[in-house]
Scaffold this active site. Structure first.
Site, mmCIF file in Angstrom:
data_model
loop_
_atom_site.group_PDB
_atom_site.id
_atom_site.type_symbol
_atom_site.label_atom_id
_atom_site.label_comp_id
_atom_site.label_asym_id
_atom_site.label_seq_id
_atom_site.Cartn_x
_atom_site.Cartn_y
_atom_site.Cartn_z
ATOM 1 N N GLY A 253 0.814 -1.214 0.000
ATOM 2 C CA GLY A 253 0.000 0.000 0.000
ATOM 3 C C GLY A 253 0.841 1.254 0.000
ATOM 4 O O GLY A 253 0.480 2.258 -0.636
ATOM 5 N N ASP A 254 1.969 1.215 0.697
ATOM 6 C CA ASP A 254 2.861 2.371 0.720
ATOM 7 C C ASP A 254 3.487 2.603 -0.655
ATOM 8 O O ASP A 254 3.633 3.748 -1.104
ATOM 9 C CB ASP A 254 3.965 2.161 1.765
ATOM 10 C CG ASP A 254 3.409 2.044 3.180
ATOM 11 O OD1 ASP A 254 2.379 2.677 3.471
ATOM 12 O OD2 ASP A 254 4.010 1.316 3.995
#
Length: 312
Positions: A253-254
């Site tokens: 997600g980052d």
């Protein structure tokens, strides 16, 4: 015009331990009110993590201009050295001398179940930082961090006219419906995974269309089903990019959010921005940890063209 992306978020160590058994064989369902167990974990590794550094790491590889604003503890010297060796600016990172760096202790069993403990440490002092010291900025992201810090950084961005992505992540349960509405009204963009977004809708009482109407863009990631971007009254369906292998989802997600920041800072359209973000997540998932993969700008451009048929 500056292209600097301010990244407000956690800086942490991840302690990953592997239990060579199954929790279900040790934890007794009728005795959970008085648990007293110990798991032998023959393997232990430390990963450099935290949302802010994971995002900045990927954005730097893309050729972006990340500036990490966060807090680190008295034990963070090696981590700061590592960031500097990677070319990441550390001048907006505050060292808290009487605290330890935030740490997540993860014990996993043979079935992939996890028992986690998180020590916030220096992260609890993130509100002592001020983005006013680092203007001008093209865009910012308020990622998971100390509660007071997230509130302060979102308010500061709104008051200073800095467009920002609100990314509540695992800190979402800390905020009430009214507080989430305040974040949404301050932010230009909201980025959540599908489970988190269901929680946002439940707590605010607003449906997807109403939330999207309050933002320049709403981004909802859906794992292997790709992602959805709602912007300007349009719905852009972003396909997932098949991964070379699925090794570790930590930090995917980052990586995706680094793609969003790069696209915003460079005025890319939303379909291209979303596809770039999707590609970064696919590259990351094939590697252990959040910062152990690598690529050049040329390599990412070639992979993007191979996946989508055009260059960004």
């Amino acid at each position: 015009m500056t292209k600097t992306s301010l990244i407000c978020g956690s800086i942490a160590f991840d302690k990953i331990m592997q239990y060579h058994g199954r929790f279900g064989e040790t934890l007794l369902a009728d005795q959970l009110h008085r648990v007293n167990v110990s798991f032998l974990v023959p393997t232990l590794r430390t990963e450099y993590g935290g949302c802010a550094v994971n995002i900045a790491y990927n954005l730097k590889l893309l050729g972006g201009e990340p500036l990490i604003m966060g807090t680190i503890g008295q034990d963070g010297g090696d981590y700061l050295d590592r960031m500097e060796q990677q070319g990441l600016a550390t001048n907006a990172i505050r060292t808290i001398e009487n605290a330890y760096t935030a740490q997540c202790f993860v014990t996993a069993d043979l079935d992939g179940n996890q028992i986690n403990a998180f020590h916030p440490g220096a992260m609890q002092f993130s509100h002592e930082n001020s983005l006013a010291d680092y203007l001008p900025l093209r865009v910012a992201i308020v990622a998971p961090d100390g509660r007071d810090g997230m509130i302060k950084h979102a308010r500061d961005c709104a008051e200073r006219g800095v467009p920002f992505i609100f990314d509540p992540g695992q800190q979402l349960p800390m905020f009430s419906g009214d507080e989430l509405l305040t974040f949404i009204d301050q932010a230009s963009y909201l980025a959540c995974n599908d489970y988190e977004f269901e929680m946002v809708m439940d707590r605010t009482g607003l449906p997807l269309q109403d939330i999207a109407a309050r933002l320049d863009a709403l981004i909802v990631t859906r794992g292997e089903a790709g992602s959805d971007i709602y912007a300007g009254g349009e719905h852009h369906k972003i396909p997932a990019v098949p991964a070379a292998s699925v090794v570790d989802p930590t930090g995917c997600g980052d990586a995706y959010r680094a793609g969003l920041l790069f696209g915003i800072a460079n005025d890319l359209d939303w379909p291209t921005t979303g596809r770039l973000a999707s590609l970064l997540g696919s590259i990351k998932i094939a590697h252990q940890g959040g910062q152990n993969h690598g690529f050049t700008r040329q390599e990412i451009a070639d992979k993007f063209e191979a996946a989508f048929g055009y260059r960004f």
